[in-house]
Scaffold this active site. Sequence first.
Site, short mmCIF file in Angstrom:
data_model
loop_
_atom_site.label_atom_id
_atom_site.label_comp_id
_atom_site.label_asym_id
_atom_site.label_seq_id
_atom_site.Cartn_x
_atom_site.Cartn_y
_atom_site.Cartn_z
N GLU A 239 0.86 -1.18 0.00
CA GLU A 239 0.00 0.00 0.00
C GLU A 239 0.90 1.23 0.00
O GLU A 239 2.07 1.16 0.37
CB GLU A 239 -0.88 0.06 1.26
CG GLU A 239 -1.89 -1.03 1.43
CD GLU A 239 -2.60 -0.91 2.77
OE1 GLU A 239 -2.23 -0.01 3.55
OE2 GLU A 239 -3.50 -1.71 3.03
N LYS A 241 2.10 4.63 1.73
CA LYS A 241 2.15 5.20 3.07
C LYS A 241 1.93 6.70 2.94
O LYS A 241 2.78 7.43 2.42
CB LYS A 241 3.49 4.92 3.76
CG LYS A 241 3.50 5.37 5.22
CD LYS A 241 4.83 5.08 5.88
CE LYS A 241 4.73 5.34 7.37
NZ LYS A 241 4.18 6.64 7.72
N ARG A 246 -2.65 9.40 11.57
CA ARG A 246 -3.38 8.15 11.78
C ARG A 246 -4.62 8.40 12.64
O ARG A 246 -4.55 9.02 13.70
CB ARG A 246 -2.46 7.13 12.49
CG ARG A 246 -3.07 5.75 12.74
CD ARG A 246 -2.73 4.81 11.65
NE ARG A 246 -3.20 3.44 11.92
CZ ARG A 246 -2.42 2.46 12.37
NH1 ARG A 246 -1.15 2.70 12.64
NH2 ARG A 246 -2.90 1.24 12.52
N ARG A 266 -4.26 7.98 17.24
CA ARG A 266 -3.63 6.65 17.37
C ARG A 266 -3.39 6.27 18.83
O ARG A 266 -3.21 5.10 19.14
CB ARG A 266 -2.32 6.60 16.59
CG ARG A 266 -1.26 7.55 17.10
CD ARG A 266 -0.01 7.47 16.26
NE ARG A 266 0.67 6.19 16.41
CZ ARG A 266 1.68 5.79 15.64
NH1 ARG A 266 2.10 6.56 14.65
NH2 ARG A 266 2.28 4.64 15.85
N GLU A 291 -5.99 7.21 7.45
CA GLU A 291 -5.11 8.37 7.54
C GLU A 291 -5.90 9.64 7.26
O GLU A 291 -6.63 9.74 6.27
CB GLU A 291 -4.00 8.24 6.50
CG GLU A 291 -2.76 9.03 6.83
CD GLU A 291 -1.85 8.33 7.83
OE1 GLU A 291 -0.84 8.95 8.21
OE2 GLU A 291 -2.15 7.20 8.24
N LYS A 420 6.98 -0.70 7.33
CA LYS A 420 6.91 0.59 6.63
C LYS A 420 8.26 0.86 5.99
O LYS A 420 9.31 0.69 6.61
CB LYS A 420 6.53 1.72 7.60
CG LYS A 420 7.40 1.84 8.84
CD LYS A 420 6.85 2.90 9.78
CE LYS A 420 7.67 2.95 11.07
NZ LYS A 420 7.12 3.95 12.03
#
Length: 575
Positions: A239, A241, A246, A266, A291, A420
């Site tokens: 995906e 980023k 978040r 988050r 996001e 990530k």
Amino acid sequence: MNRFAALLDRLVYEPGRNAKLRLMTDYFRHTPDPDRGYALAALTNALMFKEAKPGLIRGLVEERTDPVLFRMSYHYVGDLAETAALIWPTPHVSSPQVGGEALLGHNNPPSVPTIAEVVEALATTGKSELPARVASWLDALDETGRWALLKLITRELRVGVSARLAKTAVAQLGQIEPDEIELIWHGLEPPYENLFAWVEGRADKPESGNPAPFRPPMLAHPLEDEDMAKLNAADFVGEWKWDGIRLQAVAGISDHGLPARRIYSRTGEDVSAAFPDLVEALDFEAAIDGELLIVRNGRVQSFNVLQQRLNRKAVTAKLMSEFPAHLRVYDILTECDEDLRDLPFMQRRERLETLVARLNHPRIDLSPMVPFASWDDLAAARSDPAFVGAGLDADAIEGCMIKRADSPYLPGRPKGYWYKWKRDPYLVDAVMMYGQRGHGKRSSFYSDYTFGVWRDGPEGEELVPVGKAYHGFTDEELMKLDRYVRNHTVNHFGPVREVEYGKDRGLVLEVAFEGLQRSTRHKSGVAMRFPRINRIRWDKPPAEADRIETLEKILARGEKEIHPLKGQRTEGRQS
């Protein structure tokens, strides 16, 4: 209060997570209610004292000590609580009578307060009476107790304990899962006596009464080179980023049949009031993870633009119109009272796609997948998102997310599931201009460094500051940098030292950063996002450091995105 102070003191010097966990669990097990509940509230940052401010503490200390000495000490130590605790004069207590008369001093020394007494008094004592109350506590406590009291008042514990870890310590009292506490946490209030009664098996589980509860997010590990050598690309999906914030969006139905809609950060903070335009879009019964972005005319804006919506006390219609909040989602946790977190990622993705399509709301969309057959394919996408398919949104992409196709949604940062892979940071060579003492364990070292780049000034080339960094170096390098600041100081400004710098003298720092923004705080007009010291260039002459034009080129790339709204830009990033 002494027991709480001893806990904080040990937590500060204990580096290990499991050891911190044992210390807190032991404290909660052997400390009675309500003290342990207020300690938990302090560790989870759940306390707020309206009238207790750092200025009150400074005023009290300057009344009892030499103000100049206090300020010099504060500048040296760099921590208000530590400085005040050490410099606070110990009151004289009464001694045995001599000739039938007591020696000068307090015949009835103040008693040591409990943490419950402190918290309850801070919540009820008026502004005019509070200084005397705080002073009496400081008189009664020893140095460690005073330090803990002031840390509590200023809400700056800094003992290396997250809210999640503190809740985990409570959960271990009854061998329950920390997630169970998270699900009811927002329905609880200090001193949490019903929570402790439940985990110890003395009462039923508290009812949260929250039809839209927060659930702990799943986090990713940074992807390292050695990881790619071990992982099979066929087991993972990709995906983008996104360079946003978040959020977890949760919508449910209350016991009265009314819709309940919440947006959480988050860390579990309810931030719904800051994004009413997004709350309106939560027309479903589910919990989704995504996001926060700003989207205009179908294009994701840069983080500079997103900052216009962060940390706002008031959200106006104009602000929402010019900076429309958008949620780009990539996971679903629950739907219609069904917990989906144990399902494989790709099955959750199918459920999420169905929900978003059914919702069909312009404020909520799916984060697109990044197709790849090999790590080389993913590397190519990461280096040029626009070419691979991100189009106009490419400037808002930080890199790639890599997720095992069969991964469940697990709280915390479990190994082997999510990674990530950020795009490479920008690098510039800058010249150190100022050094400042750090905080906590670094309070004796000059560990915060302001640096600048060259530009043309009225009298020729000059250095202008563009950022400040306080990490990225080893302990050994810190010792060398601290020594450099001390040996090359040319001026003092309170806790800040100016070091010598110029074309033929000074220290060059290779600085890594993830973006730039306009700044009125810096003479250069720009400021870096997330700067860190990448390398110390002991070998490089200051004259060869970068110029402001290098940063202007980077900044110009996203400058045109920001819709003008004068006087409302903020700096820094919320996490």
